[in-house]
Write a protein that holds these residues in place. Structure first.
Motif: not given
Lengths: 284, 125
Positions: A41, A82, A121, A124, A126, A128-129, A131-132, A134, B40, B59-62, B110, B113-118
């Motif tokens: 990040s 970002r 990037r 992106r 996402d 699901g919790p 699922d992603t 990229r 988001e 959060v999605y994408g973790l 935000k 989002k900056d960390a790369g997730f939603t």
């Protein structure tokens, strides 16, 4: 001529320094021999250090070289924004080369070609919790460094990589094309001749444990397998299979993989017999 | 060269087949992605202050323990955020809040989002 024992000690010292330098935030769930569409990040950096041992045999050239190569590969990546990051990769290698054709033996130690890459990037999603999906685009240059190991040209690089994670399954597919402007005088690895170089990688990671994440999940173990394609526009190519295992905790990660040739067609450098790779990452 | 191209083609076919079979609910996945992006975007415009002692972010994408660390780092930069706990299985990020100023929903979104997730939802007890 620097004595062999001095060079060996210097190699061990360099490996140790590189491993210590690697104790810092790392990117997650990445295959060992190829890339993933992940990045730090903004205003954060990652350092990844791997130690790799490679044995090369079956040199079709008159020199009939047999090679042992030990190297640390350290990658510093910094999040500029970002969706934008840059990375600098620098290998430090020790090589022992026995030329059976001439009866000569040689040792080399030094910094290999550095690689500077910008990673954007581009997508992106996402879903699901866990699922992603990229996609990242790459652009950069291979930089010559002084010494016996490095080449002598600035080599432009373009590429792309996609990462798709769904539940316990993770896929990465990527390609990287290098326009070679300077060759090494004694090429041993793919991309070291004057021909342009294409690498195509696919990988699959399966989360062995835990079967399902929960509130107390603090670590995960993955089995991985990679297919690494290496092709030079001179017509030489290799396809390598790389099984491995990855352990990730919240503060550190360990990775181990073996790389074996599945198919090789080389005429200017030795064939790969195997590689063994160990990596360690710590989070601050 | 022919072997190389054939192997690459086979690998691509396997990859595409894997994506399709894994995405048996592909239409649902697309819908989820659109919904997540929409949620988001809405939260990024929400300047409501989170006034309670805690908030739970969905959060999605973790996808891994190290992803959680990246989210921690970004959220702890937000003024008013004192602690972060993450449930990867549920995609829940529990944020402990104290002091002034309290963060807005947009600021928390935000940071993630900056960390790369939603972030798709923020709930207060």
């Amino acid at each position: 001529m620097i004595p062999f024992t001095t060079r060996l000690r210097a190699s061990v010292a360099a490996c140790t320094i590189m491993l210590i330098a690697g104790w810092s935030p790392a990117r997650a769930q990445e295959p060992m021999f190829s890339g993933a569409a992940t990045q730090p990040s903004p205003e954060h950096f990652t350092l990844r250090t791997q130690v790799e041992y490679t044995r090369l045999r079956g040199d079709p050239t008159p020199a009939r070289r047999e090679v042992e190569d030990v190297r640390t590969i350290t990658t510093l990546t910094y999040g500029l924004a970002r969706d934008l990051a840059f990375s600098l990769t620098a290998p430090v290698a020790y090589q022992r080369i026995d030329a059976l054709g001439t009866g000569a033996s040689d040792h080399r130690f030094g910094v290999g070609d550095a690689t500077l890459l910008v990673r954007w990037r581009a997508w992106r999603e996402d879903t699901g919790p866990i699922d992603t999906f990229r996609v990242a685009l790459l652009g950069g240059v291979g930089l010559p460094t002084p010494g016996e190991i490095a080449g002598d040209g600035f080599n432009p690089i373009v590429g792309a990589v996609a990462t798709w994670i769904r539940g316990r399954h993770g896929f990465n597919v990527g390609a990287q094309y290098t326009v070679t402007t300077g060759a090494k005088h004694d090429p041993l690895f793919p991309g070291e001749t004057l021909a342009d170089y294409l690498r195509c990688d696919g990988s699959y990671l399966f989360r062995l444990a835990p079967e399902q994440y929960g509130a107390g999940s603090e670590a995960a173990v993955y089995a991985s397998v990679e297919v690494n394609g290496r092709y030079e526009t001179s017509g030489e190519g290799q396809i390598l299979i790389s099984p491995g295992i990855l352990y990730e905790a919240q503060t550190f990660a360990l990775e181990f993989a073996v790389q074996l040739p599945a198919w090789q067609d080389v005429s200017r450098r030795p064939e790969s017999r195997f590689s063994v790779l160990f990596g360690v990452r710590f989070l601050f | 060269m022919r072997v190389f191209i054939m192997a690459l083609t086979a690998a691509c076919c396997v990859g595409v087949a894997g994506c399709k079979s894994g995405g048996s609910d592909a239409a649902g996945g697309d819908h989820e992605a659109r919904s997540a992006a929409s949620a988001e975007a809405s939260l990024l415009r929400d300047t409501t202050t989170v006034s309670g002692a805690s908030a739970t972010l969905t959060v999605y994408g973790l996808s891994c323990p190290l992803c959680a660390n990246s989210t921690d780092q970004q959220l702890l930069k937000v003024a008013g955020v004192k602690s972060v706990e993450i449930d990867l299985g549920e995609g829940k990020v529990m944020v402990g809040l104290s002091g002034d100023p309290r963060p807005t929903r947009a600021a928390l979104t935000k940071a993630v989002k900056d960390a790369g997730f939603t972030v798709i939802r923020i709930e207060e007890p």
